[in-house]
Design an enzyme around this catalytic site. Structure first.
Site, PDB file in Angstrom:
ATOM      1  N   GLU A 154      23.569  25.882  33.789  1.00  0.00           N
ATOM      2  CA  GLU A 154      24.120  24.535  33.642  1.00  0.00           C
ATOM      3  C   GLU A 154      25.178  24.286  34.705  1.00  0.00           C
ATOM      4  OE1 GLU A 154      26.926  21.407  32.192  1.00  0.00           O
ATOM      5  OE2 GLU A 154      27.309  23.506  32.702  1.00  0.00           O
ATOM      6  N   ASP A 160      25.601  30.173  30.469  1.00  0.00           N
ATOM      7  CA  ASP A 160      26.323  30.603  31.675  1.00  0.00           C
ATOM      8  C   ASP A 160      27.748  30.076  31.685  1.00  0.00           C
ATOM      9  OD1 ASP A 160      25.191  27.997  31.975  1.00  0.00           O
ATOM     10  OD2 ASP A 160      25.617  28.072  34.117  1.00  0.00           O
TER      11      ASP A 160
END
Length: 476
Positions: free
Chosen positions: A141, A74
């Protein structure tokens, strides 16, 4: 393509491909399917766990311990003011700028797309002398470290992990800060706006912003704090809207408040804004030179506004709450120990809301700073909740992996690396705690201004880092 004449062409090819897929935290399905398809086409073992992390494994030379390359799929999505980019469907437009790689009007996503690209390029290579290679690509994350917190140990074969989520070449990280979020909210009440009232908008923009862990030590301005600093001095006002900040781990680069005031107070407010703006721009002329502060009169005057007492309570709480570096580490020279970021302020669902993010290498200092932030809001009647705590990654002085990585870096580059801790959060500590016997280090190429529209990666540094990874894997 922009990368056709560049070294490590496959790295940039894969970086381009994942940049074409929306991958904001929580929206990783597209890139997850890309990774699964990529592995299957190359007969590389691939699986996902319950949270959506992707794990690949490629057999190597027998008798050698496998190595796990780790990064997150991400990215933080921020765009320049006025940009029409839609992160749910539009690709990141990559720009080659001399020795730097940037994005047009958005964050680049090199944090941590470069780790994905490095790992794919290395997995695709065939070298009979290499150990088995594993790759762990986590989700979310940038949003509560959800992927790392839900890693399933039985799916991970390796016990040596190289995290590629650092931003400074030549530095080997062996520890990181833990974090804790503070959420505060308060129901607002409205009142009728008096006749002859004026509707104003105070805007803060042009700040550099950046990563609230990796760049908090640069002492850049926080747009939310500047907004409160100015409004703290205003005569009576009633807010109609307030918005600032985008992510918990981003230093806010813009914020605004709209409010109604008595007509006779407008000139006083203009003088206050003008005077404090000059002070602010002078204070930050070195570390944040682009600050722009504007006050404008809006054409519409609403029929209702939030009551003065509640409006002031929100501004005063923001003004009181600590921001920036709170302490430097006494055990790791030059590293921030504790900090806080007043990340997001907003009016939503008839509530004032705040999200603040505290980081520290010391658990007790983390809690104490978070409580200080909470106290600033609690004393003014806000409901405060503390959540999403994650542990620090404590350095392991006896790590055999660290010793080997240091030795091989010297062989490869001819230079001694810096071995230290980082204030930003890394996934290593969490993964180590979930996978028994895991030993980790974190490295990466030179990245700048991550989590901002100015994010860029140094091309030469990325090429060198890829070369070192190739050397290190073979050596291990």
């Amino acid at each position: 393509m922009w990368y056709d004449k560049l070294e490590e062409k496959k790295v940039w090819k894969y970086f381009q491909e994942i940049s074409e897929i929306p991958r904001e935290s929580g929206n990783e399905e597209g890139v997850r399917q890309y990774l699964i398809s990529w592995a299957k086409k190359r007969n590389i073992d691939v699986q996902t766990d319950k949270i959506g992390n992707v794990i690949m494994f490629k057999e190597g030379a027998k008798g050698k311990d496998s190595i796990c390359l780790q990064g997150h799929m991400d990215m933080v999505c921020v765009k320049r003011e006025g940009s029409k980019h839609d992160f749910t469907k539009d690709p990141i437009e990559i720009v080659l700028d001399g020795n730097y790689i940037r994005a047009k009007d958005t964050s680049l996503g090199a944090d941590n797309g470069v780790a994905v690209a490095f790992a794919l390029a290395l997995l695709e290579e065939d070298d009979p002398e290499r150990p088995s290679l594993e790759a762990l690509f986590t989700v979310c994350e940038e949003s509560k470290l959800l992927g790392a917190n839900n890693v399933e140990a039985d799916k991970i074969k390796s016990r040596k992990l190289i995290n590629i989520d650092s931003e400074e070449e030549g530095i080997i990280y062996i520890g990181c800060a833990g974090g804790l979020q503070i959420n505060a909210e308060k129901k607002v009440k409205y009142k009728d706006v008096e006749k002859d009232s004026v509707h104003l908008k105070l805007s803060i923009s042009g700040l550099l912003g950046g990563h609230s862990g990796g760049e908090i030590h640069k002492e850049r301005a926080n747009a939310n704090k500047l907004l409160a600093r100015i409004m703290h001095r205003f005569p009576i006002y009633s807010l109609t809207d307030i918005q600032g900040g985008t992510r918990s781990n981003v230093i806010p680069s813009s914020a605004y408040a709209t409010f109604v005031v008595n007509k006779e107070d407008v000139q006083t407010i203009k003088i206050i804004v003008d005077n404090i703006s000059k002070d602010i721009q002078n204070e930050y002329k070195v570390q944040d030179p682009g600050i722009k502060i504007t006050l404008e009169e809006l054409p519409d005057v609403p029929k209702q506004a939030i009551k003065n007492k509640i409006s002031v309570s929100f501004i005063e709480a923001i003004y009181l709450a600590p921001y920036g570096v709170q302490a430097m580490s006494q055990s790791v020279k030059g590293v921030v120990e504790t900090s806080n970021n007043i990340a997001i302020i907003k009016l939503e669902d008839d509530k004032f809301k705040l999200l603040s993010s505290t980081r520290s290498l010391v658990e007790s200092a983390k809690e104490e700073t978070a409580l200080r932030v909470g106290a600033a809001f609690e004393i003014l009647g806000f409901k405060v909740i503390y959540n999403d705590s994650y542990p620090s990654w404590a350095p392991n002085p006896n790590s055999q992996l660290t010793k080997k990585v240091v030795a091989e870096y010297k062989k490869y580059s001819g230079k001694a690396p810096v071995v230290t801790c980082i204030h930003a959060g890394l996934e290593c500590g969490i993964i180590n705690s979930l996978v028994p016997g895991m030993d980790s280090v974190s490295i990466g190429p030179n990245l700048f201004d991550v989590h901002s529209v100015n994010e860029h990666i140094e091309y030469d540094s990325a090429v060198r880092t890829m070369g070192f990874l190739r050397h290190l894997i073979k050596a291990l």
